[in-house]
Scaffold this motif. Structure first.
Motif, PDB file in Angstrom:
ATOM      1  N   SER A 174       7.414   5.614  -1.476  1.00 24.11           N
ATOM      2  CA  SER A 174       7.476   5.160  -2.867  1.00 24.11           C
ATOM      3  C   SER A 174       6.907   3.752  -3.009  1.00 24.11           C
ATOM      4  CB  SER A 174       8.915   5.216  -3.376  1.00 24.11           C
ATOM      5  OG  SER A 174       9.764   4.399  -2.581  1.00 24.11           O
ATOM      6  N   GLN A 177       3.043   3.775  -2.778  1.00 23.30           N
ATOM      7  CA  GLN A 177       2.424   4.250  -4.014  1.00 23.30           C
ATOM      8  C   GLN A 177       2.401   3.145  -5.069  1.00 23.30           C
ATOM      9  OE1 GLN A 177       4.240   7.784  -5.609  1.00 23.30           O
ATOM     10  NE2 GLN A 177       2.847   7.912  -7.348  1.00 23.30           N
ATOM     11  N   ASP A 204      -2.435  11.677  -4.715  1.00 20.64           N
ATOM     12  CA  ASP A 204      -1.654  12.892  -4.425  1.00 20.64           C
ATOM     13  C   ASP A 204      -0.490  12.606  -3.470  1.00 20.64           C
ATOM     14  OD1 ASP A 204      -3.424  14.312  -6.004  1.00 20.64           O
ATOM     15  OD2 ASP A 204      -4.679  14.915  -4.321  1.00 20.64           O
ATOM     16  N   TRP A 205       0.409  11.729  -3.880  1.00 19.37           N
ATOM     17  CA  TRP A 205       1.519  11.355  -3.005  1.00 19.37           C
ATOM     18  C   TRP A 205       2.512  12.490  -2.808  1.00 19.37           C
ATOM     19  CZ3 TRP A 205       1.565   7.291   0.123  1.00 19.37           C
ATOM     20  CH2 TRP A 205       0.676   6.242  -0.146  1.00 19.37           C
ATOM     21  N   ASP A 206       2.689  13.339  -3.805  1.00 24.38           N
ATOM     22  CA  ASP A 206       3.600  14.482  -3.648  1.00 24.38           C
ATOM     23  C   ASP A 206       3.107  15.425  -2.554  1.00 24.38           C
ATOM     24  OD1 ASP A 206       5.317  13.547  -5.577  1.00 24.38           O
ATOM     25  OD2 ASP A 206       4.511  14.807  -7.187  1.00 24.38           O
ATOM     26  N   SER A 209       3.883  13.853   0.831  1.00 22.63           N
ATOM     27  CA  SER A 209       5.290  14.018   1.175  1.00 22.63           C
ATOM     28  C   SER A 209       5.597  15.444   1.605  1.00 22.63           C
ATOM     29  CB  SER A 209       6.163  13.628  -0.024  1.00 22.63           C
ATOM     30  OG  SER A 209       7.532  13.757   0.286  1.00 22.63           O
ATOM     31  N   SER A 210       5.008  16.413   0.917  1.00 19.34           N
ATOM     32  CA  SER A 210       5.229  17.820   1.273  1.00 19.34           C
ATOM     33  C   SER A 210       4.679  18.129   2.658  1.00 19.34           C
ATOM     34  CB  SER A 210       4.575  18.736   0.233  1.00 19.34           C
ATOM     35  OG  SER A 210       5.194  18.591  -1.023  1.00 19.34           O
ATOM     36  N   ASP A 213       7.002  16.761   5.188  1.00 18.55           N
ATOM     37  CA  ASP A 213       8.185  17.626   5.307  1.00 18.55           C
ATOM     38  C   ASP A 213       7.944  18.728   6.329  1.00 18.55           C
ATOM     39  OD1 ASP A 213       9.970  16.421   3.572  1.00 18.55           O
ATOM     40  OD2 ASP A 213       9.259  17.518   1.829  1.00 18.55           O
TER      41      ASP A 213
END
Length: 278
Positions: A174, A177, A204-206, A209-210, A213
């Motif tokens: 976070s 970003q 495309d930070w999401d 993160s994915s 994961d």
């Protein structure tokens, strides 16, 4: 060896901000700040690069080695861009330099749980840590190590290592970003990348993160960031935060599900879990 003492006044006389000076030296903002505060805290080659910024003959260095390292390491990566990698590394470096480092100099300035990045963690973790200077110093040590590895194209997910290393990445996303959005000039020397079919873009930070994961070696890598997570108590019971620096076998995929199997969620009649019991 004669070490020239840096001067903020000298930099300001040239009309340079710390961000601009760092870019001219080809190093991160955190590294520049560390040099400007104490030139003995950085390696000799970095001192030479910083001092060259003040040279009338070479006001801007052609060889921006540190920034170029991020471009070389991440330009062909599909799940992380050079700018994102630089933002993550700079964020982690800055924690060690500006926040943890300052707290270690004067622990009386504020409680450790309010110091970045520890203010992101569930307070139950910091209750275990209390005001441990040795724990904070060890986190700072891992910050520098992880930041250096990222410049070489290596993430904690890519090798054997301690749980703290993956947690640092989780905490950094976070802030990294926000840094890219608020200080875009810090990344001018790195190529921008838009979203493509098979590669993430700078925004495309999401997706980043994915991907993390899926790649994490420690299934609980993000759990400390969730307030009142019901599985945090059994995680802490198995591994005290003082052990998060140990190079031991990672928990692996399915660890949280196994904990769920041992924990019986109980409710108090309200929505959502109220606690756990063995």
């Amino acid at each position: 060896m004669l070490i020239h003492e840096p001067s903020a006044e000298q930099r300001e006389a040239l009309g340079l901000t710390q961000i601009e000076a760092a870019a001219n030296a080809g190093i991160s903002l955190a590294t520049w700040r560390r040099w400007e505060e104490d030139p003995r805290s950085v390696r000799a080659s970095t001192r030479v690069a910083c001092e060259a910024v003040f040279s009338t003959e070479h006001p801007v260095r052609e060889d921006k080695t540190e920034i170029q390292a991020f471009e070389r390491s991440w330009q062909d990566c599909s799940y992380l861009t050079p700018r994102q990698a630089y933002a993550i590394a700079a964020t982690i470096d800055l924690w060690a330099d500006l926040y943890i480092g300052e707290w270690l100099k004067d622990p009386s300035c504020e409680p450790l749980h309010q110091v970045s990045p520890f203010d992101q963690l569930d307070l139950r973790i910091m209750m275990h840590v209390n005001e441990s200077r040795s724990w904070a110093a060890k986190v700072a040590e891992r910050c520098y190590a992880v930041s250096d590895e990222i410049a070489k194209g290596v993430l904690p997910f890519d090798r054997e290592g301690a749980y703290m290393d993956e947690l640092l990445i989780a905490m950094s996303l976070s802030d990294a970003q926000v840094t890219m959005e608020d200080i875009p000039e810090l990344f001018d020397e790195l190529p921008a990348r838009a979203s493509e079919d098979e590669r993430v873009g700078d925004e495309d930070w999401d997706a980043v993160s994915s991907y993390f994961d899926d790649q994490c070696r420690w299934d609980e890598w993000e759990v400390p960031l969730y307030r009142e997570h019901p599985l945090l108590p059994p995680i802490l019971a198995e591994r005290h935060p003082f052990t998060w620096f140990d190079s031991i076998p990672a928990s692996g995929a399915g660890y949280l599900n196994r904990l769920m199997g041992r924990e019986v969620l109980v409710t108090d009649g309200q929505d959502g879990p109220a606690g756990t019991s063995q």
